[in-house]
Design a protein around this motif. Structure first.
Motif, PDB file in Angstrom:
ATOM      1  N   GLY A 128      -4.047   9.239  -5.954  1.00 44.33           N
ATOM      2  CA  GLY A 128      -4.834   8.072  -5.527  1.00 44.33           C
ATOM      3  C   GLY A 128      -4.218   6.768  -6.012  1.00 44.33           C
ATOM      4  O   GLY A 128      -3.611   6.708  -7.083  1.00 44.33           O
ATOM      5  N   SER A 129      -4.369   5.707  -5.206  1.00 41.67           N
ATOM      6  CA  SER A 129      -3.851   4.390  -5.596  1.00 41.67           C
ATOM      7  C   SER A 129      -4.549   3.332  -4.752  1.00 41.67           C
ATOM      8  O   SER A 129      -5.295   3.660  -3.818  1.00 41.67           O
ATOM      9  N   VAL A 130      -4.305   2.061  -5.073  1.00 44.77           N
ATOM     10  CA  VAL A 130      -4.812   0.995  -4.204  1.00 44.77           C
ATOM     11  C   VAL A 130      -3.649   0.359  -3.440  1.00 44.77           C
ATOM     12  O   VAL A 130      -3.788  -0.715  -2.881  1.00 44.77           O
ATOM     13  N   GLY A 131      -2.521   1.026  -3.469  1.00 40.36           N
ATOM     14  CA  GLY A 131      -1.358   0.558  -2.700  1.00 40.36           C
ATOM     15  C   GLY A 131      -0.492  -0.437  -3.457  1.00 40.36           C
ATOM     16  O   GLY A 131      -0.817  -0.876  -4.556  1.00 40.36           O
ATOM     17  N   LYS A 132       0.637  -0.771  -2.828  1.00 40.70           N
ATOM     18  CA  LYS A 132       1.573  -1.758  -3.418  1.00 40.70           C
ATOM     19  C   LYS A 132       0.990  -3.145  -3.153  1.00 40.70           C
ATOM     20  O   LYS A 132       0.706  -3.479  -1.994  1.00 40.70           O
ATOM     21  N   HIS A 133       0.817  -3.926  -4.194  1.00 42.81           N
ATOM     22  CA  HIS A 133       0.195  -5.242  -4.004  1.00 42.81           C
ATOM     23  C   HIS A 133       0.547  -6.164  -5.162  1.00 42.81           C
ATOM     24  O   HIS A 133       1.226  -5.754  -6.105  1.00 42.81           O
ATOM     25  N   PHE A 134       0.075  -7.407  -5.076  1.00 40.04           N
ATOM     26  CA  PHE A 134       0.153  -8.299  -6.235  1.00 40.04           C
ATOM     27  C   PHE A 134      -1.178  -9.017  -6.367  1.00 40.04           C
ATOM     28  O   PHE A 134      -1.965  -9.073  -5.424  1.00 40.04           O
ATOM     29  N   ASP A 135      -1.439  -9.550  -7.555  1.00 35.70           N
ATOM     30  CA  ASP A 135      -2.670 -10.292  -7.803  1.00 35.70           C
ATOM     31  C   ASP A 135      -2.289 -11.708  -8.224  1.00 35.70           C
ATOM     32  O   ASP A 135      -1.189 -11.941  -8.727  1.00 35.70           O
ATOM     33  N   PHE A 136      -3.250 -12.626  -8.055  1.00 36.17           N
ATOM     34  CA  PHE A 136      -2.975 -14.008  -8.467  1.00 36.17           C
ATOM     35  C   PHE A 136      -3.391 -14.256  -9.914  1.00 36.17           C
ATOM     36  O   PHE A 136      -3.430 -15.385 -10.350  1.00 36.17           O
ATOM     37  N   LYS A 169      -4.653  -6.187   1.116  1.00 33.59           N
ATOM     38  CA  LYS A 169      -3.412  -6.975   1.243  1.00 33.59           C
ATOM     39  C   LYS A 169      -2.272  -6.192   0.615  1.00 33.59           C
ATOM     40  O   LYS A 169      -2.000  -6.301  -0.585  1.00 33.59           O
ATOM     41  N   LEU A 170      -1.637  -5.358   1.439  1.00 38.66           N
ATOM     42  CA  LEU A 170      -0.612  -4.443   0.930  1.00 38.66           C
ATOM     43  C   LEU A 170       0.785  -4.939   1.276  1.00 38.66           C
ATOM     44  O   LEU A 170       1.005  -5.521   2.345  1.00 38.66           O
ATOM     45  N   LEU A 171       1.711  -4.661   0.359  1.00 41.30           N
ATOM     46  CA  LEU A 171       3.097  -5.099   0.566  1.00 41.30           C
ATOM     47  C   LEU A 171       3.856  -4.022   1.343  1.00 41.30           C
ATOM     48  O   LEU A 171       3.717  -2.827   1.042  1.00 41.30           O
ATOM     49  N   PRO A 172       4.695  -4.427   2.302  1.00 47.15           N
ATOM     50  CA  PRO A 172       5.457  -3.424   3.057  1.00 47.15           C
ATOM     51  C   PRO A 172       6.468  -2.698   2.176  1.00 47.15           C
ATOM     52  O   PRO A 172       6.765  -1.525   2.394  1.00 47.15           O
ATOM     53  N   GLU A 173       7.021  -3.391   1.186  1.00 45.98           N
ATOM     54  CA  GLU A 173       7.992  -2.715   0.310  1.00 45.98           C
ATOM     55  C   GLU A 173       7.984  -3.305  -1.091  1.00 45.98           C
ATOM     56  O   GLU A 173       7.474  -4.424  -1.308  1.00 45.98           O
ATOM     57  N   MET A 174       8.556  -2.545  -2.022  1.00 44.65           N
ATOM     58  CA  MET A 174       8.673  -3.028  -3.387  1.00 44.65           C
ATOM     59  C   MET A 174      10.050  -2.687  -3.906  1.00 44.65           C
ATOM     60  O   MET A 174      10.559  -1.597  -3.694  1.00 44.65           O
ATOM     61  N   ASP A 186      -2.331   3.588 -23.593  1.00 44.94           N
ATOM     62  CA  ASP A 186      -1.154   2.775 -23.251  1.00 44.94           C
ATOM     63  C   ASP A 186      -1.587   1.560 -22.425  1.00 44.94           C
ATOM     64  O   ASP A 186      -2.587   1.615 -21.688  1.00 44.94           O
ATOM     65  N   MET A 187      -0.812   0.484 -22.525  1.00 43.63           N
ATOM     66  CA  MET A 187      -1.185  -0.749 -21.833  1.00 43.63           C
ATOM     67  C   MET A 187       0.032  -1.395 -21.163  1.00 43.63           C
ATOM     68  O   MET A 187       1.126  -1.381 -21.724  1.00 43.63           O
ATOM     69  N   LEU A 188      -0.219  -1.950 -19.987  1.00 42.90           N
ATOM     70  CA  LEU A 188       0.843  -2.672 -19.272  1.00 42.90           C
ATOM     71  C   LEU A 188       0.312  -4.048 -18.904  1.00 42.90           C
ATOM     72  O   LEU A 188      -0.696  -4.156 -18.187  1.00 42.90           O
ATOM     73  N   TYR A 189       0.977  -5.094 -19.402  1.00 47.40           N
ATOM     74  CA  TYR A 189       0.601  -6.465 -19.004  1.00 47.40           C
ATOM     75  C   TYR A 189       1.370  -6.822 -17.729  1.00 47.40           C
ATOM     76  O   TYR A 189       2.594  -6.665 -17.681  1.00 47.40           O
ATOM     77  N   VAL A 190       0.637  -7.280 -16.705  1.00 49.87           N
ATOM     78  CA  VAL A 190       1.269  -7.669 -15.441  1.00 49.87           C
ATOM     79  C   VAL A 190       0.954  -9.148 -15.185  1.00 49.87           C
ATOM     80  O   VAL A 190      -0.214  -9.518 -15.058  1.00 49.87           O
ATOM     81  N   SER A 195       4.575  -7.796  -8.175  1.00 53.80           N
ATOM     82  CA  SER A 195       4.104  -6.666  -7.371  1.00 53.80           C
ATOM     83  C   SER A 195       3.995  -5.420  -8.252  1.00 53.80           C
ATOM     84  O   SER A 195       4.827  -5.203  -9.137  1.00 53.80           O
ATOM     85  N   HIS A 196       2.955  -4.625  -7.998  1.00 54.35           N
ATOM     86  CA  HIS A 196       2.751  -3.415  -8.795  1.00 54.35           C
ATOM     87  C   HIS A 196       2.104  -2.325  -7.946  1.00 54.35           C
ATOM     88  O   HIS A 196       1.448  -2.613  -6.945  1.00 54.35           O
ATOM     89  N   TYR A 197       2.327  -1.086  -8.388  1.00 59.12           N
ATOM     90  CA  TYR A 197       1.876   0.074  -7.628  1.00 59.12           C
ATOM     91  C   TYR A 197       1.574   1.170  -8.642  1.00 59.12           C
ATOM     92  O   TYR A 197       2.482   1.645  -9.345  1.00 59.12           O
ATOM     93  N   GLY A 198       0.297   1.525  -8.730  1.00 60.95           N
ATOM     94  CA  GLY A 198      -0.108   2.531  -9.721  1.00 60.95           C
ATOM     95  C   GLY A 198      -0.654   3.763  -9.029  1.00 60.95           C
ATOM     96  O   GLY A 198      -1.624   3.662  -8.268  1.00 60.95           O
ATOM     97  N   VAL A 199      -0.053   4.898  -9.288  1.00 57.73           N
ATOM     98  CA  VAL A 199      -0.482   6.134  -8.627  1.00 57.73           C
ATOM     99  C   VAL A 199      -0.969   7.129  -9.688  1.00 57.73           C
ATOM    100  O   VAL A 199      -0.254   7.396 -10.667  1.00 57.73           O
ATOM    101  N   ALA A 200      -2.195   7.647  -9.467  1.00 54.76           N
ATOM    102  CA  ALA A 200      -2.770   8.594 -10.436  1.00 54.76           C
ATOM    103  C   ALA A 200      -1.935   9.867 -10.476  1.00 54.76           C
ATOM    104  O   ALA A 200      -1.573  10.415  -9.434  1.00 54.76           O
TER     105      ALA A 200
END
Ligand code: SIN
Ligand code: CO
Length: 389
Positions: A128-136, A169-174, A186-190, A195-200
């Motif tokens: 599961g994921s919310v797709g490749k995207h970026f946030d403001f 709002k998904l990105l076509p590529e990364m 564990d922690m990841l600062y973005v 652009s980021h893509y997290g897959v379970a």
């Protein structure tokens, strides 16, 4: 401030702010081990069905995982029937429902409270994921349960193109330059725009500690509201001195300058502008999460003195102050508030995230009246001291 912080993997807040904040990602293994177990997947499912909660259920079609659908709250049990293989449940503002989670904001106290948005949790099964995207906005992604593989790519901005015809709002590529699996704690600062893509990798909960900034349009909107509330500004202006005639259809430069000047004169009033800005920033994003208070009076507070209660901020409320020449001004939940001079130093501590003991040091009618009023508006709350975590 300069000591190494565990949550930042041993670098200081100064170093983080100078080198990473708003600029580049930071991965910290075992940054927040205490997050594990605060919520379990079933708790997230239950929360998603609660009244007033803001949640989204994102699904990918089994036949074509590039086809996405989003169902926003209110979510019903029926929404979870006939689930595809790949889905993600997002629940906003879980810090308003769990004191233990709200306490974890303190780990990020190197960023002021007014920048906080909320803690969102995502629950997804393997894949599961919310797709490749970026946030403001800035986000600290903290793994709470199970594992998630994070890939990071290029920086994006308002001009970046998205895949057409999808509800996200998904990105076509990364352009992947980071690929790591995060385990609980564990922690990841973005930073914003990355652009980021997290897959379970398995049944997985990820907590997003999000930080917000206002935009100029919203601030201008609020500034306009403040000026338009002023009846003195509703009177028509006097005409300019007319010492020569102009073409009848023309608004002359002279006339325009005069009218513009009248606006600029008002904009010099920094009290109104500051009130507009802080009112906006102190607005809660989820006002429906602020609980209705049980009516309390100063007599009840007198009875509760010395009984081991602590005063603290209601997690869904926002309390901010400004300080100039030793004068403290307070705003709560979008409004400026008026309190006694005696209570101001205590309220400042509460706004700074400290809990204060309800003891005889607060035995003063003005202070007790201020406490009762703010409790009745659910800005602050009482908690038995032993339940503080
Ligand atoms: C997630 O937890 O799956 C999404 C969080 C994010 O990308 O901001
Ligand atoms: Co994101």
């Amino acid at each position: 401030m300069s000591q190494p912080l565990d949550v930042l993997g041993g670098i200081s807040a100064e170093q983080f702010l100078a080198e990473y904040w708003q600029k580049k990602p930071l991965l910290v293994r075992n940054a927040l081990p205490e997050i594990a177990g605060i919520l379990e997947p079933d708790d997230v499912m239950e929360l998603a069905l609660e009244e007033n909660i803001t949640a989204r259920l994102i699904k990918q079609k089994d036949r074509d995982p590039n086809q996405w659908s989003v169902k926003s709250s209110p979510l019903l049990k029926a929404d979870f029937q006939k689930m595809p293989k790949l889905w993600t449940l997002l629940v906003q503002a879980v810090d308003h429902y769990s004191f233990d989670l709200a306490e974890l904001w303190k780990k990020f106290s190197f960023i002021p409270q007014w920048r906080r948005d909320d803690i969102m949790v995502s629950y997804a099964p393997k894949g599961g994921s919310v797709g490749k995207h970026f946030d403001f906005y800035d986000v600290f992604l903290v793994q709470g349960h199970g594992h998630r593989r994070w890939q990071l790519g290029q920086m994006c901005d308002a001009e970046t193109d998205f895949i057409a015809g999808q509800p996200l709002k998904l990105l076509p590529e990364m352009d992947v330059h980071f690929d790591e699996v995060l385990a609980p704690g564990d922690m990841l600062y973005v930073p914003p725009g990355l652009s980021h893509y997290g897959v379970a990798e398995d049944d997985c909960l990820t907590f997003s500690f999000g930080f917000r900034m206002p935009n100029v349009a919203d601030m201008m909107d609020r500034v306009c509201d403040k000026f338009s509330e002023n009846p003195a500004l509703k009177n028509p202006l006097l005409d300019i001195i007319r010492d020569q005639q102009s073409a009848i259809g023309q608004l002359t430069q002279n006339e325009l300058e005069y009218l513009k000047e009248k606006i600029f004169e008002q904009l010099q009033n920094s009290t109104v502008i500051e009130d507009a800005i802080v009112s906006l920033i102190s607005e809660p994003k989820y006002p429906e999460n602020i609980p209705d208070a049980e009516e309390i009076g100063t007599g009840d507070l007198e009875d509760a003195l010395e009984q081991g209660y602590l005063l603290m901020l209601e997690p869904a409320s926002r309390l901010l102050y400004t300080e100039q020449d030793d004068e403290l001004l307070f705003w709560a939940n979008g409004e400026s508030i008026c309190i006694s001079e005696q209570f101001a130093p205590y309220l400042k501590k509460l706004a700074d995230g400290q809990a204060i003991a309800l003891d005889e040091t607060l035995f003063d009618q003005d202070i007790l009246e201020d406490i009762a009023e703010l409790m009745n508006e659910s800005v602050i709350m009482l908690l038995p001291s032993e339940s503080e975590s």
